[in-house]
Design a protein around this motif. Sequence first.
Motif, PDB file in Angstrom:
ATOM      1  N   GLY A 101       0.830  -1.194   0.000  1.00  0.00           N
ATOM      2  CA  GLY A 101       0.000   0.000   0.000  1.00  0.00           C
ATOM      3  C   GLY A 101       0.863   1.241   0.000  1.00  0.00           C
ATOM      4  O   GLY A 101       1.885   1.304  -0.686  1.00  0.00           O
ATOM      5  N   GLY A 125       4.298   3.628  -1.556  1.00  0.00           N
ATOM      6  CA  GLY A 125       3.629   3.098  -2.736  1.00  0.00           C
ATOM      7  C   GLY A 125       4.522   2.785  -3.920  1.00  0.00           C
ATOM      8  O   GLY A 125       4.071   2.200  -4.904  1.00  0.00           O
ATOM      9  N   ASN A 169      -5.834  -0.590  -0.092  1.00  0.00           N
ATOM     10  CA  ASN A 169      -4.571  -0.361  -0.798  1.00  0.00           C
ATOM     11  C   ASN A 169      -4.785  -0.157  -2.291  1.00  0.00           C
ATOM     12  O   ASN A 169      -4.141   0.698  -2.915  1.00  0.00           O
TER      13      ASN A 169
END
Length: 199
Positions: A101, A125, A169
Motif C-alpha cells: 500500500g 507506494g 490499498n
Amino acid sequence: MISLCMDSAYKQLVLGLYKDKELLAGISLEAFKKQSETIFVELNRLLKETNLDYKDIDRVIITKGPGSYTGIRIAMTIAKVLCSQMHKELYTISTMQLYAGIEKQANVILDARSQRAYVAHVEDGQIQGNIQILTLDEVKEFIETNPGILLGDADLMGQDVQKVDFLKNFIELEPYYEKVENIHALVPDYLKESDSYKV
C-alpha cells in the motif's frame, strides 16, 4: 468513474468495485489455487449487489505479478477480454505494491518455494530498486539493510503475519497505476525462469 480492481496473483482473491475512490462492494479472501473457481461467482455477486453491469465499468486495475504462475493469469485474462471487447481502460500494479500500500517503508516477501522468496522494498507506494528472488538467508540480510515493516509471508522469517487491507490499498495506489497501452501485449511479471519453480 466506476473501477473494478482484481487480484488473483497469489493466495488472495481480491475484487473491489469503486465509484471514484469510494468502495461500493468488495471481497478479500484467501483462495489459493481456487481463484478460478471463485472469481466469476464473486464478481457477478458484487455487480448484482451494486446494481451494476459489466458495461458500467470504466476501467479495470489488476496486479501483474509476481506470484503464482497460474494465479496471475486468472484476473489478467478476464481483464484483457473485458477491456478489449468492451473498450475499457486497463491498468496494472505490482503484487508487491498491493501488499505494501502506501506504507512509509515496507518490505514485502512472498514465498517462491524451494527456500526462496520474492522480495521488494516499497516506500510510499513505490518499489525501490527491483523485485528480486532471494534465498531465505538472503532475505534476512535484505530486511536487515532495508528498514521497514514486514508484509506478506513474514512467517518465513519467524515473524507474525500482518493483516493487509487490500481493498483500501488498491484505491490508495491510484497515483501509481500503469496504463496498458497495448492490451494484447500485456504479459505477467513471473520473474521465475525455471518451470520447476512454478507454484
